[in-house]
Design a protein around this motif. Structure first.
Motif, PDB file in Angstrom:
ATOM      1  N   SER A  31       0.661  -0.992   0.052  1.00  0.00           N
ATOM      2  CA  SER A  31       0.096   0.048   0.108  1.00  0.00           C
ATOM      3  C   SER A  31       1.033   0.721  -0.173  1.00  0.00           C
ATOM      4  N   TRP A  32       1.860   1.251   0.548  1.00  0.00           N
ATOM      5  CA  TRP A  32       2.926   2.229   1.100  1.00  0.00           C
ATOM      6  C   TRP A  32       3.561   2.478  -1.113  1.00  0.00           C
ATOM      7  N   LEU A  33       3.427   1.333  -1.776  1.00  0.00           N
ATOM      8  CA  LEU A  33       3.958   1.721  -2.866  1.00  0.00           C
ATOM      9  C   LEU A  33       3.877   1.761  -3.641  1.00  0.00           C
TER      10      LEU A  33
ATOM     11  N   SER B  27       6.393  -2.594  -7.325  1.00  0.00           N
ATOM     12  CA  SER B  27       4.809  -3.662  -6.654  1.00  0.00           C
ATOM     13  C   SER B  27       5.330  -4.079  -5.918  1.00  0.00           C
ATOM     14  N   SER B  28       7.128  -4.237  -4.821  1.00  0.00           N
ATOM     15  CA  SER B  28       7.636  -4.859  -3.355  1.00  0.00           C
ATOM     16  C   SER B  28       9.062  -4.731  -3.520  1.00  0.00           C
ATOM     17  N   ALA B  29       9.262  -4.193  -2.738  1.00  0.00           N
ATOM     18  CA  ALA B  29      10.009  -3.667  -1.677  1.00  0.00           C
ATOM     19  C   ALA B  29      10.724  -3.944  -0.488  1.00  0.00           C
ATOM     20  N   ARG B  30      11.856  -4.715  -0.434  1.00  0.00           N
ATOM     21  CA  ARG B  30      12.739  -5.209   0.684  1.00  0.00           C
ATOM     22  C   ARG B  30      14.205  -4.673   1.319  1.00  0.00           C
ATOM     23  N   ILE B  31      13.693  -4.253   2.511  1.00  0.00           N
ATOM     24  CA  ILE B  31      15.061  -3.259   2.589  1.00  0.00           C
ATOM     25  C   ILE B  31      15.870  -4.378   3.849  1.00  0.00           C
ATOM     26  N   PHE B  32      17.278  -4.514   3.678  1.00  0.00           N
ATOM     27  CA  PHE B  32      17.578  -5.289   5.114  1.00  0.00           C
ATOM     28  C   PHE B  32      19.219  -4.839   5.316  1.00  0.00           C
ATOM     29  N   VAL B  33      19.827  -5.264   6.521  1.00  0.00           N
ATOM     30  CA  VAL B  33      20.700  -6.034   6.138  1.00  0.00           C
ATOM     31  C   VAL B  33      21.679  -7.044   7.452  1.00  0.00           C
ATOM     32  N   SER B  34      22.143  -7.411   6.297  1.00  0.00           N
ATOM     33  CA  SER B  34      23.410  -8.914   6.790  1.00  0.00           C
ATOM     34  C   SER B  34      24.603  -8.903   6.412  1.00  0.00           C
ATOM     35  N   GLY B  35      25.037  -9.899   7.912  1.00  0.00           N
ATOM     36  CA  GLY B  35      26.270 -10.113   8.406  1.00  0.00           C
ATOM     37  C   GLY B  35      26.312 -11.644   7.432  1.00  0.00           C
ATOM     38  N   ASP B  36      28.415 -11.668   7.123  1.00  0.00           N
ATOM     39  CA  ASP B  36      28.969 -13.214   7.039  1.00  0.00           C
ATOM     40  C   ASP B  36      29.432 -13.379   8.284  1.00  0.00           C
ATOM     41  N   ASN B  37      29.773 -14.601   8.576  1.00  0.00           N
ATOM     42  CA  ASN B  37      30.624 -14.896   9.275  1.00  0.00           C
ATOM     43  C   ASN B  37      31.233 -14.018  10.659  1.00  0.00           C
ATOM     44  N   LEU B  38      30.546 -13.885  11.315  1.00  0.00           N
ATOM     45  CA  LEU B  38      30.104 -12.999  12.496  1.00  0.00           C
ATOM     46  C   LEU B  38      31.000 -13.572  13.581  1.00  0.00           C
ATOM     47  N   TRP B  39      30.801 -14.390  13.835  1.00  0.00           N
ATOM     48  CA  TRP B  39      31.188 -15.617  15.391  1.00  0.00           C
ATOM     49  C   TRP B  39      31.620 -16.752  14.237  1.00  0.00           C
TER      50      TRP B  39
END
Length: 426
Positions: free
Chosen positions: A360-362, A368-380
């Motif tokens: 509804s915001w878009l 049609s769709s949007a996704r925001i993300f933050v991702s971390g690899d091999n942090l521990w």
């Protein structure tokens, strides 16, 4: 099916392979339809042959190398570098597999596989004596058996507005060398991982470390003495040349491996975390021969001793590390089980937090769709290993034949990454 590969010799470049398989969905049968907890049940079985050609390029050819050692009169030259083998052919594997897929209440899915894999005509880089003029030759050398169990389970723990899903998998594998060509008992018997009949392909063999002499801080190794009756007795020696090379009872092959993922979601917000783990393998920490050398390389930095390790200082000390001596202490840093360490670890491979923006915001901006993300690899990483990284490769290094599979040497640790991003669909 017939396949040819240019990696193999002109005499035997082709191989024939086949596959057979069958399955039965028991949950479709009338006698199971009344069993309400079981939502799905399938039995699987297969048998077939495959071919392995993963040995690099040009292994069957006689090759020359052009380098400084072959120069003559200041001009570049070529020297023989690889011995050819026109009979080199496919490594062939016969695999029998029995599997089970079962679901409960449409929320729990379990997959189990049992397998028996027999490999023949193993591809191996066989060391040659120096008098041959070559360092090695690629050959098909024998037979190997692999047996194992693999399973995975996926559960939908919560299925309402708040959702939680878990996936867990483990694999157990044991290998045994069944035979070698030309009636040999072992290939490369002087190496740290000789390929011997009845052994794991990655069993360690080397002098066994016996600790530190509390009287003088000398390094000690086991020495096998055979008496007149042919009975072996274990003594100790501070002379490396007198130490006996023995199987250590450990292997670079892990007892099991696996991983698990948890995924949570609520009103467009999602959080997933993936861990993997390895247990029961012994890693040879080759870097310690340089940074834990008891004074041999005085220009090198010395590693900080792990908790529980101690350095010999005075008579009577029961220590893990010999007395430091400028120029070295009785070859204490030579190859031995001293540098074999538990390579078990658990690692947070990835963690991702995301938010799915409501449509509804878009709609006003035609997205049609949007996704925001933050991702971390091999942090521990959780491990008892004292080196840079417990994760090692169980395969020969084509770029460096001196690297032993299952050993940890000088390399950067696996990198940590943090990524911010947006996924958009128009």
């Amino acid at each position: 099916m017939h396949e040819n590969s240019s990696r193999f010799g002109l005499n035997k470049s082709g191989g024939d392979f086949y596959q057979l398989g069958a399955s039965w969905i028991l949950s479709n049968e009338q006698f199971l339809k009344e069993v309400k907890p079981i939502s799905f049940l399938k039995l699987r079985a297969s048998y077939g042959t495959t071919g392995n050609a993963e040995i690099g390029d040009y292994p069957s050819l006689g090759l020359y190398a052009i380098d400084a050692s072959a120069s003559y009169g200041g001009l570049p030259g070529a020297r023989p570098d690889q011995k050819g083998n026109p009979d080199l052919t496919w490594e062939k594997q016969k695999t029998a597999n029995i599997g089970l897929d079962i679901g409960f209440w449409n929320r729990i899915d379990l997959t189990v596989d049992l397998y028996d894999k027999r490999s023949n005509a193993l591809l191996f880089k066989v060391p040659l004596p120096s008098t041959d003029g070559y360092g090695y030759i690629f050959q098909n050398v024998g037979a190997l058996k692999n047996r194992g169990l693999e399973f995975s389970i996926n559960t939908k723990n919560f299925t309402g507005e708040f959702q939680w899903e878990t996936n867990f998998n483990m694999a157990f594998n044991r290998n045994t060398i069944l035979g070698l060509t030309e009636g040999k008992d072992a290939i490369n018997p002087g190496g740290s991982q000789p390929k011997a009949v009845g052994r794991d392909i990655y069993d360690w063999k080397m002098p066994i470390w016996a600790g530190v002499d509390p009287n003088n801080g000398d390094p000690l190794w086991e020495k096998v003495i055979t008496d007149a009756d042919g009975v072996n007795h274990i003594a100790v020696t501070n002379t490396y040349a007198q130490a006996t090379r023995q199987y250590t009872g450990t292997s670079a092959s892990p007892k099991f491996t696996g991983g698990f993922t948890n995924t949570f979601s609520y009103k467009g917000i999602s959080l997933s975390a993936f861990f993997n783990f390895v247990y029961g393998n012994e890693v040879y920490n080759n870097s310690r021969a340089y940074f834990d050398n008891d004074g041999l390389y005085e220009s090198y930095n010395a590693m900080v001793l792990k908790s529980g390790w101690s350095r010999w200082e005075k008579v009577g000390d029961v220590a893990t590390h010999p007395k430091p001596v400028l120029g070295g202490n009785h070859d204490s840093n030579q190859q031995s089980s001293r540098y074999l360490e538990d390579g078990s670890y658990i690692r947070l491979r990835n963690i991702t937090l995301g938010y799915q923006i409501p449509t509804s915001w878009l709609s006003k901006i035609k997205i049609s769709s949007a996704r925001i993300f933050v991702s971390g690899d091999n942090l521990w990483t959780g491990t008892k290993f004292s080196g840079i990284d417990p994760e090692v490769v169980l395969a020969p290094d084509d770029n460096d034949p001196n690297v032993v599979p299952g050993s940890s040497s000088f390399r950067y640790p696996i990198s940590k990454k943090i990524l911010f991003g947006v996924n958009i669909s128009l």
